[in-house]
Design an enzyme around this catalytic site. Structure first.
Site, PDB file in Angstrom:
ATOM      1  N   CYS A  91      20.381  93.320  31.302  1.00 23.80           N
ATOM      2  CA  CYS A  91      20.024  92.216  30.410  1.00 23.80           C
ATOM      3  C   CYS A  91      18.727  91.522  30.871  1.00 23.80           C
ATOM      4  CB  CYS A  91      21.198  91.252  30.298  1.00 23.80           C
ATOM      5  SG  CYS A  91      21.076  90.202  28.861  1.00 23.80           S
ATOM      6  N   TYR A  92      18.782  90.304  31.398  1.00 25.72           N
ATOM      7  CA  TYR A  92      17.552  89.666  31.879  1.00 25.72           C
ATOM      8  C   TYR A  92      16.890  90.535  32.957  1.00 25.72           C
ATOM      9  CZ  TYR A  92      14.522  86.292  34.248  1.00 25.72           C
ATOM     10  OH  TYR A  92      13.451  85.670  34.832  1.00 25.72           O
ATOM     11  N   GLY A 144      20.810  86.833  33.119  1.00 28.91           N
ATOM     12  CA  GLY A 144      20.556  85.412  33.369  1.00 28.91           C
ATOM     13  C   GLY A 144      20.104  84.764  32.084  1.00 28.91           C
ATOM     14  N   HIS A 173      25.869  94.654  28.980  1.00 28.55           N
ATOM     15  CA  HIS A 173      26.564  94.312  30.230  1.00 28.55           C
ATOM     16  C   HIS A 173      27.627  95.362  30.567  1.00 28.55           C
ATOM     17  CE1 HIS A 173      24.944  90.253  30.894  1.00 28.55           C
ATOM     18  NE2 HIS A 173      24.771  90.276  29.582  1.00 28.55           N
ATOM     19  N   ASP A 227      45.510  83.685  52.514  1.00 31.61           N
ATOM     20  CA  ASP A 227      44.189  83.773  53.135  1.00 31.61           C
ATOM     21  C   ASP A 227      44.230  83.415  54.620  1.00 31.61           C
ATOM     22  OD1 ASP A 227      43.614  84.185  50.521  1.00 31.61           O
ATOM     23  OD2 ASP A 227      42.699  82.226  50.184  1.00 31.61           O
ATOM     24  N   LYS A 233      40.104  88.029  46.345  1.00 28.59           N
ATOM     25  CA  LYS A 233      41.527  87.789  46.593  1.00 28.59           C
ATOM     26  C   LYS A 233      42.357  89.081  46.541  1.00 28.59           C
ATOM     27  CE  LYS A 233      44.595  84.421  47.022  1.00 28.59           C
ATOM     28  NZ  LYS A 233      44.381  83.174  47.781  1.00 28.59           N
ATOM     29  N   GLU A 288      29.377  95.495  33.164  1.00 29.97           N
ATOM     30  CA  GLU A 288      30.398  94.926  34.046  1.00 29.97           C
ATOM     31  C   GLU A 288      31.567  94.302  33.296  1.00 29.97           C
ATOM     32  OE1 GLU A 288      27.394  93.860  33.498  1.00 29.97           O
ATOM     33  OE2 GLU A 288      27.193  91.680  33.546  1.00 29.97           O
TER      34      GLU A 288
END
Ligand code: XMP
Length: 511
Positions: free
Chosen positions: A80-81, A53, A168, A226, A367, A170
């Site tokens: 991180c944060y 963040g 990070h 969808d 998705k 991710e």
């Protein structure tokens, strides 16, 4: 079901953490950082991730989780944060470094017993984005990895199962990032990797049956993946208690109405009622140029059409919607400190006078997960590969007021974009491709005559889940074909331009 929860402290990557964990077959949910501890206990997660963040832990109003979260005995990974929250909580010290560390760094792995288990190399590239760093690591924590600028880039307390990493895992730029997240979810948190789409379908059908019982469901379908997948799932659960309607609001792709009727009635064997409503929608949109205003009008008019239909053909107790997880996140429903970007008309935007309960069986899915569900449910291939199309349709691809002329232009020009991309074998490699039009005009020459015609802009983007997107580097020959076909075949268009902005800072649709 085993699960990991990610508490969102406002990083633009929070949803990516969630996706990466799901890709390793563990169910994962993104929740606001201030989710009440009672909710967290009820969810009973195997592990909790604190996202990154933009804040600094020493700022007065910086976002913090409920302190009781540290006493639950549930494994925690701070990124991180989130890492700094852990350092702060256990009485370590954070310092603000002079130069923000941003970009690639080499992480030297010092301990391969927990987060870095089974990682063969001793050094990995990792992606950093921070200006605070742990100066004194808390008691009980070991250093698991370091970078040149950060001696505590990865720390952990194995007994408490609490870990913090400054980088990070991710993002794709971090090598072995997926393995690190897997080690946290599979090994440290002991979450069973049982999240897959076949299980999802089974459970979704069971849940729909339980929720709806013998009541009637109304489902608006658009021909997109969808709403189609929503309808197929619900139809599997409750058969004839589902009624599908298809509303033509006059802002559809070329020939969409016939494609949808054929798909449902002939290919899927689910009867669909067709409602011709072009005039009423276009009438209401007259004079409206504000993007949110257009969305609101369309959302409300949809709701009115449904209500009228329900009154005449009902009673129905439920309204089914094909809301997906990114819609939920982007509409700010599950967000922590982040701001709302666009209100997608299908999330939380229905007026009170619509007395129908909402059922959204795809609300937890991304998705690509929906595509997998549709594939398992034997939805025809041409639908699986069709580009997504927004609910408010061409209204968000027309900049400014919606007029008949602009509808005609976007419709015809978008069809040309799709056809040329299909011909050149590009259509299936990109996320979305269409033509937009606004009020800007430019001079052109038609025969011997100078005309003042519309400027059409082509937008072709690649994306994984529409949360971020990049413009596609289309070959010049293809662009040339698109451009000349549009100026030749679509009356009153003189110029064609190509949009070269990524998301962020732009969005995929211009309105
Ligand atoms: P944006 O423009 O927000 O689009 O980057 C992300 C994805 O969502 C679609 N989109 C919408 N879908 N109602 C919808 O159902 C909307 O109001 C809406 N606005 C954008 C867009 O086509 C892209 O796939």
């Amino acid at each position: 079901m085993d699960k990991i929860i990610v508490l969102d402290f406002g990083s633009q990557y929070s949803h990516l953490i969630c996706r990466r964990i799901r890709e390793s077959n563990v169910y994962c949910e993104l929740l606001p950082y201030n989710t009440p501890i009672k909710t967290i206990i009820e969810l009973n997660p195997n592990g909790i991730v604190f996202s990154g963040g933009p804040a600094s832990v020493y700022e007065n109003d910086s976002p913090k989780p409920d302190k009781k979260i540290f006493d639950l005995g549930i494994p925690i990974l701070g990124i991180c944060y989130g890492h700094q929250i852990i350092v702060d909580q256990y009485k370590g010290r954070i310092k603000r470094v002079k130069s923000r560390e941003y970009g690639n760094a080499i992480l030297k792995i010092k301990d391969k017993d927990s987060l870095f288990k089974n990682i063969k190399t001793d050094k990995i590239q990792c992606w950093m984005s921070h200006s605070d760093s742990a100066e004194i690591i808390p008691n009980g924590f070991d250093i698991l990895g370091e970078t040149t600028n950060s001696i505590s880039a990865a720390i952990g307390n194995r007994e408490k199962k609490i870990f913090g990493i400054q980088f990070h895992p991710e993002v794709a730029h971090t090598e072995k990032g997926t393995e690190i997240l897997n080690n946290f979810s599979h090994i440290i948190s002991e979450a069973k990797p049982d999240w897959n789409m076949s299980n999802f379908i089974e459970k979704a059908i069971e849940n729909i049956k339980l929720k709806v019982g013998g009541e009637k469901v109304l489902c608006a379908v658009s021909g997109g993946i969808d709403s189609t997948t929503t309808a197929v799932l619900i139809h599997k659960a409750i058969k004839d208690n589902l009624t599908c309607i298809f509303v033509n609001h006059g802002l559809l792709r070329e020939d969409e109405e016939n494609i949808v009727k054929e798909l449902f009635n002939d290919k899927l064997g689910i009867p669909v009622k067709y409602i011709e409503a072009q005039d009423r929608f276009l009438q209401k949109l007259k004079g409206i140029s504000d993007p949110e205003g257009k969305r609101k009008i369309i959302g409300e008019e949809f709701a009115r059409v449904f209500t009228e239909f329900a009154e005449n053909e009902g009673p129905f107790q439920w309204l089914a919607q094909g809301t997906l997880y990114p819609d939920v996140i982007e509409s700010g429903v599950s967000k922590g400190p982040a701001t709302v970007i666009k209100t997608h008309h299908n999330v939380g935007g229905l007026p009170d006078w619509l007395n129908l309960k909402i059922i959204e069986p795809l609300r937890d899915l991304y998705k690509d997960e929906v595509r997998e569900v549709a594939k398992i449910l034997a939805v025809p291939k041409e639908l699986l590969t069709r580009h997504p199309f927004p609910g408010p349709g061409l209204a968000v691809r027309i900049i400014g007021e919606v007029t008949d002329e602009k509808i005609r232009i976007t419709k015809a020009a978008s069809k040309i974009v799709e056809d040329v991309l299909t011909e050149d074998n590009i259509y299936n490699k990109v996320w979305q491709a269409y033509a937009m039009v606004g009020d800007d005009k430019a001079v052109g020459i038609l025969g011997d005559e100078r005309i003042y015609g519309y400027i059409v802009t082509i937008r072709i983007v690649e994306s994984i889940d529409a949360m971020t997107a990049d413009w596609v580097r289309i070959p010049y020959d293809t662009l040339e074909k698109i451009s000349s076909k549009i100026t030749n075949d679509v009356e009153n268009v003189t110029w064609v331009t190509y949009a070269i902005s990524s998301k962020p800072p732009s969005t995929i649709e211009p309105q």
